[in-house]
Design an enzyme around this catalytic site. Structure first.
Site, PDB file in Angstrom:
ATOM      1  CG  ASN A  67      -0.272   0.108   2.505  1.00  9.97           C
ATOM      2  OD1 ASN A  67       0.957   0.048   2.573  1.00  9.97           O
ATOM      3  ND2 ASN A  67      -1.031   0.252   3.573  1.00  9.97           N
ATOM      4  CB  THR A  85       6.953   2.112   5.224  1.00 10.64           C
ATOM      5  OG1 THR A  85       6.567   0.746   5.144  1.00 10.64           O
ATOM      6  CG2 THR A  85       6.340   2.760   6.441  1.00 10.64           C
ATOM      7  CB  VAL A 106      -2.006  -7.027   3.093  1.00 14.41           C
ATOM      8  CG1 VAL A 106      -1.216  -6.555   4.287  1.00 14.41           C
ATOM      9  CG2 VAL A 106      -2.198  -8.534   3.159  1.00 14.41           C
ATOM     10  CE  LYS A 119      -6.986  -1.441  10.271  1.00 18.88           C
ATOM     11  NZ  LYS A 119      -7.637  -0.199   9.785  1.00 18.88           N
ATOM     12  CE1 TYR A 175       7.669  -4.657  13.043  1.00 20.18           C
ATOM     13  CE2 TYR A 175       9.372  -5.125  14.662  1.00 20.18           C
ATOM     14  CZ  TYR A 175       8.893  -5.206  13.368  1.00 20.18           C
ATOM     15  OH  TYR A 175       9.646  -5.825  12.398  1.00 20.18           O
ATOM     16  CB  THR A 195      18.234  -7.614   7.587  1.00 22.17           C
ATOM     17  OG1 THR A 195      18.002  -8.824   8.308  1.00 22.17           O
ATOM     18  CG2 THR A 195      18.680  -7.958   6.177  1.00 22.17           C
TER      19      THR A 195
END
Ligand code: UDP
Length: 331
Positions: free
Chosen positions: A36, A39, A61, A95, A149, A179
């Protein structure tokens, strides 16, 4: 072609999602990319648009997903993933880790697809076990700033396991440790783009706390290889993927100063609330089950990443959404 494997990748325009798109396209899969763009950035996947085995849906999603045709695999990588991002958009973060994965699992059930979810070392919170093994349950503050989160990702693991157990959906869970690599967002607040961006702009490097907290950084190609192997394995329990080479943030700043040849110094800010003091993956399982271990050492990986950041335009380099880390600093 009838036999071509079809894979849905959510969060496809993000840092990790875009590298996964590259890998699965290269392996000959038909990639259905979804994002979407909250980010994620189209720039990360633009180079794939002309390919016949690649398509892009601009879709959230967390809302009902419809994908026509057969589907063999789903990779759920949609989520804000840096502390700055999930503080800016906490509700979307919750969400996508709950409603988003619910939609993916529902879709997987209908299509008889295998789902792999991106979990995270954050589910271990500020860990009391070191290095972190998969059987450690973690030390998370549900109502702290990182709770949106961490708890979303913990819920995501729980619902994935429930669909596996109760509905027989084939599922895989990767716990991703820090990462880095090309396509990280310069201003997402993460330590590596923060330090390299600061060095390139001729600013001092901002260390939070006294810099004695540790992290272990994995180069993105190594991570993608681990995920690829996990997806194709028959192992449904969580697997840590990360590079165990642990370093303090102060040492990391020194490495970036050397790499970039900057004459800037480090400056110290308060440590954000609930910032984990140490983090290092135990990768025994990945080694045994996936025959995987990281191959790219930090010196090599940082060099490639630095080249990427150096190639950004001056506009990108200087366009700074303000990193409002003051919001979650202990006063
Ligand atoms: N950090 C820092 N300076 C910055 C950004 C981050 O010292 O400009 C620290 C942060 O407090 C944390 C570590 O670097 O201890 C890694 O932070 P990051 O946000 O990259 O990842 P995470 O905390 O999620 O591992």
């Amino acid at each position: 072609m009838q036999n071509t494997k079809r894979i849905l990748i959510t969060g496809a325009a993000g840092f990790l999602g875009s590298h996964l798109c590259d890998r699965f396209v290269k392996e000959g899969y038909h990639v259905i990319a979804m994002d979407n763009l909250i980010t994620g950035r189209l720039k990360n996947i633009e180079h794939l648009f002309h390919l016949e085995n690649f398509e892009f849906y601009n879709h959230d999603v967390s809302k009902f997903i419809h994908v026509p045709g057969k589907l063999d695999y789903i990779l759920h990588f949609a989520s804000p993933a840096s502390p700055i991002d999930y503080l800016k958009i906490p509700i979307q973060t919750l969400k996508v880790g709950s409603l988003g994965i619910h939609n993916c699992l529902g879709l997987a059930r209908v299509k008889n697809a295998r789902v792999l979810i991106a979990s995270t070392s954050e589910i271990y919170g500020d860990p009391l076990v070191h290095p972190q093994t998969e059987d450690y349950w973690g030390n998370v503050n549900p109502v702290g700033p990182r709770g949106v989160y961490d708890e979303a990702k913990r819920f995501q693991e729980a619902i994935t396991m429930a669909y596996h157990t109760y509905h027989g959906v084939e599922t895989r869970i990767v716990r991703i440790f820090n990462t880095y690599g090309p396509r990280m967002r310069l201003n997402d607040g993460r330590v590596l783009p923060a330090f390299i961006g600061q060095a390139l702009r001729g600013e001092d490097l901002t260390i939070f706390g006294d810099g004695s907290q540790t992290r272990s950084f994995c180069y993105v190609d190594d991570l993608v290889e681990g995920i690829y192997r996990l997806l194709l394995s028959d192992y449904a329990q969580p697997v840590n993927i990360g590079n165990p080479d642990e370093i303090t943030i102060k040492q990391f700043a020194d490495e970036i100063i050397k790499l970039t040849n900057t004459t800037q110094k480090v400056v110290y800010h308060d440590l954000p609330v609930n910032d984990p003091k140490q983090r290092q993956p135990d990768i025994t399982k990945a080694k045994e089950i996936l025959k995987w271990e990281p191959k790219v050492n930090r010196a090599e990986g940082l060099k490639i990443t630095y080249e990427y950041f150096k190639g950004l335009s001056s506009e990108e380099l200087h366009h700074k959404e303000h990193n409002n880390f003051e919001k979650y600093i202990i006063k």
